[in-house]
Design a protein around this motif. Structure first.
Motif, PDB file in Angstrom:
ATOM      1  N   CYS A   1      -6.715  28.829 -10.000  1.00 60.36           N
ATOM      2  CA  CYS A   1      -7.471  28.209  -9.133  1.00 60.36           C
ATOM      3  C   CYS A   1      -6.915  27.697  -7.868  1.00 60.36           C
ATOM      4  CB  CYS A   1      -7.769  26.747  -9.856  1.00 60.36           C
ATOM      5  SG  CYS A   1      -8.954  25.691  -8.779  1.00 60.36           S
ATOM      6  N   GLY A   2      -7.491  28.303  -6.677  1.00 62.12           N
ATOM      7  CA  GLY A   2      -6.624  28.078  -5.482  1.00 62.12           C
ATOM      8  C   GLY A   2      -7.273  26.911  -4.553  1.00 62.12           C
TER       9      GLY A   2
ATOM     10  N   HIS B   1     -14.947  21.357  -8.828  1.00 59.26           N
ATOM     11  CA  HIS B   1     -14.498  21.058  -7.291  1.00 59.26           C
ATOM     12  C   HIS B   1     -15.305  19.952  -6.187  1.00 59.26           C
ATOM     13  CE1 HIS B   1     -11.256  23.994  -6.940  1.00 59.26           C
ATOM     14  NE2 HIS B   1     -11.864  24.923  -7.328  1.00 59.26           N
TER      15      HIS B   1
ATOM     16  N   MET C   1      -8.252  20.061 -10.605  1.00 59.89           N
ATOM     17  CA  MET C   1      -8.821  19.773 -11.751  1.00 59.89           C
ATOM     18  C   MET C   1      -7.766  20.026 -12.941  1.00 59.89           C
ATOM     19  SD  MET C   1     -12.202  22.201 -11.853  1.00 59.89           S
ATOM     20  CE  MET C   1     -12.294  22.646 -10.110  1.00 59.89           C
TER      21      MET C   1
ATOM     22  N   HIS D   1     -16.613  24.892 -13.511  1.00 59.11           N
ATOM     23  CA  HIS D   1     -15.538  25.020 -12.297  1.00 59.11           C
ATOM     24  C   HIS D   1     -15.843  24.813 -10.822  1.00 59.11           C
ATOM     25  CE1 HIS D   1     -11.442  25.934 -11.127  1.00 59.11           C
ATOM     26  NE2 HIS D   1     -11.863  26.575  -9.923  1.00 59.11           N
TER      27      HIS D   1
HETATM   28 ZN   LIG Z   1     -11.142  26.655  -8.359  1.00 65.18          ZN
END
Ligand SMILES: [Zn+2]
Lengths: 476, 452
Positions: free
Chosen positions: A446-447, A252, A356, A247
């Motif tokens: 996920c921010g 990213h 993502m 991740h």
């Molecule tokens: Zn993330």
């Protein structure tokens, strides 16, 4: 029932009086959160988030206005707001877009599931959570025994003035069991997570009991364990830590909007440059990574993204070489690079951005025993507990809940507070073994983005072996 | 310049709507039921910038109402988006209440339920003078011509309200903007934030000039700093980033009782922090409502750490009930909402001399507990960070990873706090614009540990 209630055709006709193209995305999401702690109910909450994002193309610029007023008048007002603001800002647009970035799409998607979540009663879920909480009660040292389930049901319908009509329906489950053992000033937590597009079949009493007891016993073992040693050694990561490694250090940095600089003021930029695609040696030849929205039950599977782009599996990294980035049709137009269908929004009140979806590391050829057998001196780590990486996605430091030493090809003692650090491309170059069987995990949180959005992502991976990594423990 | 988009209009409309739907749903209650109702609402224009141009603009109007029903010793909470249409919203809340009631029948007893009481009535309203939507982009980019600027403008009205079945009523509405931005010279960057309730073109220009000065300093030769321990100055924003970790279990009474607090040693008075460190919750700054989701009103000043000694953990009523403690108006998450760190004595103009040789950090990034039991935190440096030699800025550094215990950085290693403080407004926009912020001085720390 709500699908037909929205006067989308008339609202789009209204928008077309001022816009070259218009789209309307209806989203309705019910999130139910149930939690039991120390055998008592702690939380029984649900929320319904429902509204429409009205999107217009004016003077080559896409702009958005969100409303929860689903009447024709309400939608027309929102379109009028979108048109007015977009016209006012289009003179300063970052790129001249066209309706090509919103291809017409038609279709339906429904999550894979064995049993509809609506058919699972409150009592059934509460019972599973109580069973887990009780199963964790293996010692007085278990000061916190928590079991929680988040159940999400989402409907996203997208209509556009050039003929799109997609309806997608998702059933999602995110279960967490967590046991904390404490004595004196020391405390250790072990957890289990079950996350994906599932239905009521997720609520199986026996699984809750077994996993509850396992995490409690492992929390006790951690409490009695020594600190993880600090040294360079081989590192075998299990799939529930690979998820985080993939991740943060693959997902990213490959997002094209980050590479284009959109995220610089918030989540950050990327060490990957436009000219790296097709060339950059990202890791060892064992490294094969895909964007796969088609994997059944994985958290971020779907048929269309929020711009109507049909979602297909694409290879991002092949035999260690970077091939493709995570960019929507807008980012593809801006960068001239190939991308994927990943234009996604968190809710009805947010515009889509590059996200993502499911980012997976493709299985290799080794069994777990073979991977362990290849290690002279090393450590095997399970389950992420701490994560941090720089804004270019280079220098990371990750911590895990639970680890076991490996000596001369055999698993040894449990150690606590295991951490490791490294730099992305150097680290992936150390990939020396890939398991043949993957497991799938995911997260709801996920921010990214301005305004900010949390989104669901999935990551499937086998266990992976890395050579000669900087490993360290907690403070003595 | 004009008053923001329907400023007074939106707040007044939501207030009337909330009054009406709350009154109706309260009248639906039957014997043995108590209800707490919360509303959050906003009317916001978001404009995202990249390269001093507009990437995306999104206009959001949203109202959300939650019902927390207590029925025969059970607790159920449900919330939903409101359409704004009175008749359909009243019907929707009536259905929502009925579904809370149904669900309560199949839940176990909630022994830690907090009785519903009347915590009084309050009204706070702050109006502003925001840019008209069509003026936002020209006003932002004009001063920034020639800058590679990225960031977010968020402006409009934010609302929080609360009612309960015992007659309690709270209302908070505020009209503000935040321009959270950074500017770039290739990979070199500096961050700024302009926030307030009245847009002022010359204030914005001054704010941007300050950030440009930080960016210009990065044209000095790049310095190669190896991992190690260095005397380090955290500018107010960076110190606020570090103290932000206190929001993550450190001051929560429940986290302490449940073995999840990194400040267990501090809470059990096994250790103290630096005598220089005094932290309180201070609601007099007015950035956020004093009431929580139960409608309990915090003291205006609540000491948390005084002279390095823990004075109060944040205790919610539910935690108080479960562990026989005394509640202090904390929110359910038991994290600070209005953190105010007392200033020290180090004058801003003396910072570089006091630092001598070491690192000057403007911002930190991506913090996380790396070893919670020893309150150890890892994170990165970000934006304008410099190597300083003999009191003079030598040049910018490449970003460094650090890993340091708060018991050290806020304890024996804390050398001085500055006499100037800065407000770091909450700029979070997950789900909706957040309210609040913190006020912190800068901090000089000995032997801060850099690892990568
Ligand atoms: Zn993330």
């Amino acid at each position: 029932m709500f699908n037909n209630a929205i006067p989308h055709e008339l609202a789009l006709q209204h928008a077309l009086k001022s816009a070259l193209w218009a789209g309307l995305r209806f989203s309705s999401e019910t999130t139910t959160q149930r939690a039991v702690r120390n055998d008592k109910p702690e939380r029984n909450e649900s929320s319904l988030e429902e509204g429409v994002m009205c999107e217009v193309l004016v003077d080559g610029h896409f702009g958005h206005a969100a409303t929860a007023d689903l009447s024709l008048a309400g939608l027309q007002r929102a379109f009028d707001r979108a048109v007015a603001t977009t016209r006012a800002t289009s003179g300063h647009k970052v790129h001249a877009f066209s309706a090509t970035q919103r291809p017409p799409a038609n279709g339906k998607y429904t999550s894979a599931r064995q049993r509809n979540l609506d058919a699972t009663s409150v009592a059934e879920i509460t019972d599973c959570l109580l069973v887990a909480s009780k199963a964790m009660n293996v010692s007085d040292k278990l000061v916190n025994r928590s079991a929680s389930a988040m159940i999400v049901q989402t409907q996203i319908n997208f209509f556009s003035s050039n003929g799109s009509e997609t309806r997608q329906s998702f059933d999602l489950v995110d279960i967490t069991l967590s046991a904390t053992a404490a004595e004196g000033l020391e405390s250790q937590t072990r957890s289990w997570q079950h996350t994906g597009q599932f239905g009521g079949e997720s609520f199986d009493r026996d699984t809750f009991a077994q996993q509850g007891e396992r995490v409690a016993q492992q929390a006790l073992a951690l409490l009695a364990a020594e600190n993880c040693p600090s040294a360079r050694m081989d590192l075998l990561l299990m799939p529930d830590q690979m998820m985080l490694q993939i991740h943060e250090s693959i997902g990213h940095p490959l997002e094209l909007d980050r590479i284009l600089g959109d995220e610089r003021n918030y989540a950050g930029w990327s060490f990957v440059k436009k000219e790296d695609f097709g060339h950059l040696k990202y890791g060892s030849a064992l490294m094969n990574v895909s964007f796969d929205p088609t994997k059944s039950n994985e958290f971020a599977s779907y048929d269309f993204d929020d711009g109507g782009n049909p979602a297909t599996k694409e290879i991002l990294i092949k035999n260690g070489v970077l091939q493709r980035g995570l960019g929507s049709l807008e980012s593809q137009a801006r960068s001239g690079l190939p991308g994927v269908a990943n234009f996604r929004s968190a809710s009805w009140n947010r515009a889509p951005i590059d996200r993502m979806g499911n980012i997976n590391l493709e299985p290799g050829t080794s069994s777990l025993d073979e991977l362990i057998g290849e290690v002279g001196h090393g450590v095997l780590m399970h389950t992420n507990r701490s994560w941090s990486i720089d804004d270019y996605r280079n220098k990371f430091q990750f911590g895990c809940e639970y680890a076991q030493m490996i000596e001369n090809g055999a698993l040894g003692q449990v150690v606590r507070n295991p951490n490791y650090r490294g730099v992305t491309v150097d680290f992936w170059g150390r990939l020396a073994g890939v398991g043949h069987t993957d497991s799938t995990f995911g997260t709801s949180y996920c921010g990214k983005g301005e305004p900010s959005q949390v989104i669901r992502v999935g990551h499937a991976s086998p266990p992976c072996l890395f050579r000669d990594v900087e490993v360290f423990g907690g403070q003595a | 310049m004009s008053t923001g988009h329907g400023s007074g209009g939106f707040a007044a409309r939501v207030q009337a709507h909330f009054d009406a739907v709350a009154a109706r749903v309260l009248s639906d209650l039957v014997a043995g039921e108590e209800l707490t109702i919360n509303v959050t609402a906003e009317e916001t224009l978001f404009v995202r910038f990249n390269s001093n141009r507009v990437r995306q603009n999104t206009d959001v109007e949203q109202i959300n109402v939650s019902l927390c029903l207590q029925s025969n010793g059970r607790t159920v909470e449900k919330s939903r988006t409101m359409s704004g249409d009175l008749e359909s919203d009243q019907a929707a809340l009536t259905r929502l209440l009925a579904s809370c009631r149904d669900e309560a029948l199949s839940l176990p007893l909630d022994p830690d339920q907090v009785p519903v009481v009347n915590n009084g009535v309050s009204i706070e309203e702050f109006s502003g003078a925001l840019l008209a939507p069509e003026d936002v982009v020209p006003s932002v980019v004009a001063s920034a011509t020639g800058c590679d600027l990225a960031g977010l403008y968020a402006g409009g009205v934010s609302i929080r309200g609360n009612r309960n079945s015992k007659g309690q009523s709270h209302w908070f509405a505020t009209e503000t903007f935040v321009l959270d931005y950074s500017i770039y010279n290739g990979p070199k960057a500096a961050k700024g934030c302009y926030a307030g309730s009245t847009w002022n073109a010359s204030e914005w220009a001054t704010n941007l000039e300050r950030t440009k000065t930080l960016l210009a300093l990065q044209s000095l030769p790049q310095q190669d700093v190896k991992p190690g321990s260095y005397r380090t100055y955290l500018a107010p924003r960076a110190f606020s980033d570090l103290l932000g970790m206190l929001n993550w279990n450190a001051l929560s009474a429940a986290a302490w009782k449940q073995g999840r607090s990194p400040f267990k040693k501090l809470a059990e008075h096994e250790t103290t922090l630096s005598p220089l460190l005094t932290i309180e919750e201070n609601f007099s700054v007015g950035l956020t409502p004093r009431f929580n989701s139960l409608g309990e009103v915090s003291e205006t000043h609540l000491p948390l750490i005084s002279g390095g000694v823990l004075k109060n953990l944040l205790v919610s009523s539910r935690t108080a009930k479960e562990y026989a403690m005394v509640a202090n108006g904390a929110c359910a998450e038991e994290s600070p909402r209005a953190m105010d760190v007392s200033a020290g004595t180090l004058d801003e103009k003396d910072v570089l001399a006091a630092l001598g040789t070491g690192l000057y950090l403007s911002n930190l990034h991506y913090l996380n507990w790396s070893d919670p039991v020893s309150a150890r935190v890892t994170g990165m440096t970000r934006y304008a960070c410099f190597w300083v030699e003999n009191g003079v800025i030598a040049g910018p550094i490449k970003d460094l990873r650090w890993d340091e215990s708060l018991y050290g950085a806020l304890g024996s290693k804390l050398m001085a706090l500055t006499s100037h403080t800065e407000i770091d407004p909450a700029v979070d926009t997950y789900y909706r614009r957040s309210l609040g912020g913190s006020r912190t001085p800068g901090a000089l720390i000995e032997g801060f540990t850099f690892t990568l």
